[in-house]
Design a protein around this motif. Sequence first.
Motif, PDB file in Angstrom:
ATOM      1  N   ARG A   1      28.260  -0.147  43.318  1.00 19.56           N
ATOM      2  CA  ARG A   1      27.039   0.050  42.526  1.00 19.56           C
ATOM      3  C   ARG A   1      26.536   1.487  42.616  1.00 19.56           C
ATOM      4  O   ARG A   1      26.947   2.238  43.484  1.00 19.56           O
ATOM      5  CB  ARG A   1      25.936  -0.876  43.063  1.00 19.56           C
ATOM      6  CG  ARG A   1      26.298  -2.335  42.998  1.00 19.56           C
ATOM      7  CD  ARG A   1      25.207  -3.210  43.599  1.00 19.56           C
ATOM      8  NE  ARG A   1      25.082  -3.047  45.044  1.00 19.56           N
ATOM      9  CZ  ARG A   1      24.173  -3.646  45.793  1.00 19.56           C
ATOM     10  NH1 ARG A   1      23.281  -4.442  45.251  1.00 19.56           N
ATOM     11  NH2 ARG A   1      24.137  -3.453  47.104  1.00 19.56           N
ATOM     12  N   PHE A   2      25.599   1.831  41.732  1.00 15.88           N
ATOM     13  CA  PHE A   2      24.839   3.060  41.907  1.00 15.88           C
ATOM     14  C   PHE A   2      23.965   2.879  43.150  1.00 15.88           C
ATOM     15  O   PHE A   2      23.597   1.753  43.504  1.00 15.88           O
ATOM     16  CB  PHE A   2      23.907   3.284  40.713  1.00 15.88           C
ATOM     17  CG  PHE A   2      24.581   3.865  39.497  1.00 15.88           C
ATOM     18  CD1 PHE A   2      24.472   5.223  39.210  1.00 15.88           C
ATOM     19  CD2 PHE A   2      25.302   3.057  38.631  1.00 15.88           C
ATOM     20  CE1 PHE A   2      25.080   5.765  38.089  1.00 15.88           C
ATOM     21  CE2 PHE A   2      25.913   3.584  37.504  1.00 15.88           C
ATOM     22  CZ  PHE A   2      25.806   4.950  37.231  1.00 15.88           C
TER      23      PHE A   2
ATOM     24  N   ARG B   1      23.998  -3.990  40.024  1.00 20.66           N
ATOM     25  CA  ARG B   1      24.521  -2.649  39.703  1.00 20.66           C
ATOM     26  C   ARG B   1      23.776  -1.509  40.359  1.00 20.66           C
ATOM     27  O   ARG B   1      24.117  -0.344  40.174  1.00 20.66           O
ATOM     28  CB  ARG B   1      24.550  -2.436  38.201  1.00 20.66           C
ATOM     29  CG  ARG B   1      23.227  -2.691  37.492  1.00 20.66           C
ATOM     30  CD  ARG B   1      23.486  -2.839  35.992  1.00 20.66           C
ATOM     31  NE  ARG B   1      22.271  -2.823  35.208  1.00 20.66           N
ATOM     32  CZ  ARG B   1      21.514  -3.889  34.982  1.00 20.66           C
ATOM     33  NH1 ARG B   1      21.806  -5.047  35.520  1.00 20.66           N
ATOM     34  NH2 ARG B   1      20.436  -3.786  34.231  1.00 20.66           N
ATOM     35  N   LEU B   2      22.745  -1.827  41.149  1.00 23.71           N
ATOM     36  CA  LEU B   2      21.964  -0.763  41.803  1.00 23.71           C
ATOM     37  C   LEU B   2      21.531  -1.193  43.197  1.00 23.71           C
ATOM     38  O   LEU B   2      20.966  -2.277  43.374  1.00 23.71           O
ATOM     39  CB  LEU B   2      20.721  -0.440  40.955  1.00 23.71           C
ATOM     40  CG  LEU B   2      19.786   0.621  41.534  1.00 23.71           C
ATOM     41  CD1 LEU B   2      20.441   2.010  41.510  1.00 23.71           C
ATOM     42  CD2 LEU B   2      18.469   0.665  40.766  1.00 23.71           C
TER      43      LEU B   2
ATOM     44  N   ARG C   1      26.155   8.002  41.751  1.00 22.96           N
ATOM     45  CA  ARG C   1      27.069   7.174  40.954  1.00 22.96           C
ATOM     46  C   ARG C   1      27.964   6.347  41.878  1.00 22.96           C
ATOM     47  O   ARG C   1      28.145   6.710  43.045  1.00 22.96           O
ATOM     48  CB  ARG C   1      27.975   8.064  40.081  1.00 22.96           C
ATOM     49  CG  ARG C   1      27.226   9.067  39.259  1.00 22.96           C
ATOM     50  CD  ARG C   1      28.048   9.862  38.274  1.00 22.96           C
ATOM     51  NE  ARG C   1      29.444  10.122  38.551  1.00 22.96           N
ATOM     52  CZ  ARG C   1      30.213  10.921  37.797  1.00 22.96           C
ATOM     53  NH1 ARG C   1      29.684  11.552  36.750  1.00 22.96           N
ATOM     54  NH2 ARG C   1      31.484  11.105  38.078  1.00 22.96           N
TER      55      ARG C   1
ATOM     56  N   VAL D   1      22.015   3.554  34.837  1.00 25.30           N
ATOM     57  CA  VAL D   1      22.450   2.289  35.428  1.00 25.30           C
ATOM     58  C   VAL D   1      22.418   1.162  34.386  1.00 25.30           C
ATOM     59  O   VAL D   1      23.208   0.226  34.447  1.00 25.30           O
ATOM     60  CB  VAL D   1      21.535   1.932  36.631  1.00 25.30           C
ATOM     61  CG1 VAL D   1      21.977   0.637  37.291  1.00 25.30           C
ATOM     62  CG2 VAL D   1      21.525   3.072  37.640  1.00 25.30           C
TER      63      VAL D   1
END
Length: 500
Positions: free
Chosen positions: A439-440, A457-458, A474, A499
């Motif tokens: 993930r970011f 994703r974060l 990233r 994101v």
Amino acid sequence: MSGISGTSGTNSTNSTNSTSGTNSLVGSVIVVGSGPTGLLLAGDLASAGVPVTLVEKRPHKISNLSRAFVVHARTLEQLDARGLADELEAVGRRLDRLGLFGRLTVDLSTLPSRFRHLLVVPQYEVEKVLERRAVEAGVEFRHETEVTGLVQDADGVTVEVRGPGGEPGSLRAAYVVGADGMRSAVREAVGLPFPGRAVIRSVVLADVRLAENPGTLLTANAVGDAFTFLAPFGDGYYRVVGWHRGRDVPDSEPLDLDEIKEIARLSLGRDYGMHDPRWMSRFHSDERQVPAYRVGRVFVAGDAAHVHSPAGGQGLNTGLQDAANLSWKLAAVLHGRAEEPLLDTYQAERHPVGRSVLRSSGGIVRLAMAKRPWELGLRAALTTFLDHVGPARRRVVGQITGIGYAYGAPRGAHRLTGTRVPDVALAGGRLYEALRGGRFVLITPEVYGGGDGRKDRLAVERWASGRRTTVLVRPDGYVAWAAESADPAAIERAVAAHVG
Ligand SMILES: Cc1cc2nc3c(=O)[nH]c(=O)nc-3n(C[C@H](O)[C@H](O)[C@H](O)COP(=O)(O)OP(=O)(O)OC[C@H]3O[C@@H](n4cnc5c(N)ncnc54)[C@H](O)[C@@H]3O)c2cc1C
């Protein structure tokens, strides 16, 4: 996955060996080639929930014949960000010093990295670790399946293959990545040229045992027309790379240990009692790079995109960095979190690095091959310069180890944008652990509430120190966005833009 029949289950991988029928795998990726580049890429995509088929023409067996044997610091960082570095370090041998041309010692122990060394480890060990991860992540392997062509349209790519029994078939996916090495069929199918030239011919290679210990960790020297390099694998074998200007013969010419020993005696003064070769090979080295890493829905990566001399040990390392750059972008687009133009940044970011690698490895070869007095003078001057001028030496070391590369940033962006982030300490651990989810990572000194709906994703982290900079990292460990203040609206805008 739909439409694939005939699971054979002949080995430990998720392997299907039938090629009959055309599959409609919208949202999926076909990776061609299970070398290190393809294995990392496929493993990343599958870990991110993207259906991946890995097509490999060889039967399933990781060779114990090693080509590459050096893993550099930036690659170890990428492996660490996937929880794989410790395992590889356990089977390799760390070197924190490099000697060049008998004059220059490059000290890696001061590298600004968690990995202040290079790792001497056979390529097959790297492939073993990457393959296991890809299998666990659910990559579907198709061994003994050769890609013979492809056709792309607005919705996807149809890949023509020849299966284990020679039967033709086709596979379909949204995107295809050619990680199929120097003679890439994917590159050819999309009509990409591979311009460049041969640099050196008839380099001899062997993995041997030595009767005498060379005493130093890395041994390299050139005398007259002969050059030899020796490096220990740590398992009792040494990699010998030798070259003699006078023996310019085709790769197919038979090779025996006596020829290698003679080159060693000429350049090192002795052959250290080389015996029991487990592998010997003759090869030539080209310098080539494709002009475009992307043609529509098709990408090339690793040796399919660039080849150069093994000097500097860059090939495997550069291919793995290509894969790390492309995988999260493909996953983001396929999950609908990013627009297609993100995929163009693969070319924008990785093509210049490939060009720079061609230049630096070619430079090392030319210096090693120096013969005329003025060439030798230039080499002596350059090594003295690098020995005495810290910034120039750091630049060279940054290129060789891969940690010195940064990607471009938009005009007006924070100075950190595009730079590699080292393994910084976080309140909850360290960055390269936080990156393990693919993930970011947002590192902010303030409380940020926007992470809750984006947990897939974060990851939201805080500095271990009182640092005030906010940094959005990233999945491949480079800065997407940064700011000195922690203005919540600005952070939300940046997170939404990058994101999704
Ligand atoms: C002697 C030697 C020493 C080297 N030393 C170093 C070093 O110290 N450090 C370093 O970083 N690099 C080194 N390299 C380079 C390194 O080995 C390569 O850069 C690396 O293997 C590239 O990985 P790749 O995954 O891109 O391609 P490859 O490893 O070549 O893998 C490509 C795969 O694609 C498969 N394939 C090909 N065509 C098809 C097709 N049509 N259909 C299906 N499958 C296909 C192949 O079977 C292969 O498995 C060395 C290379 C050599 C030759």
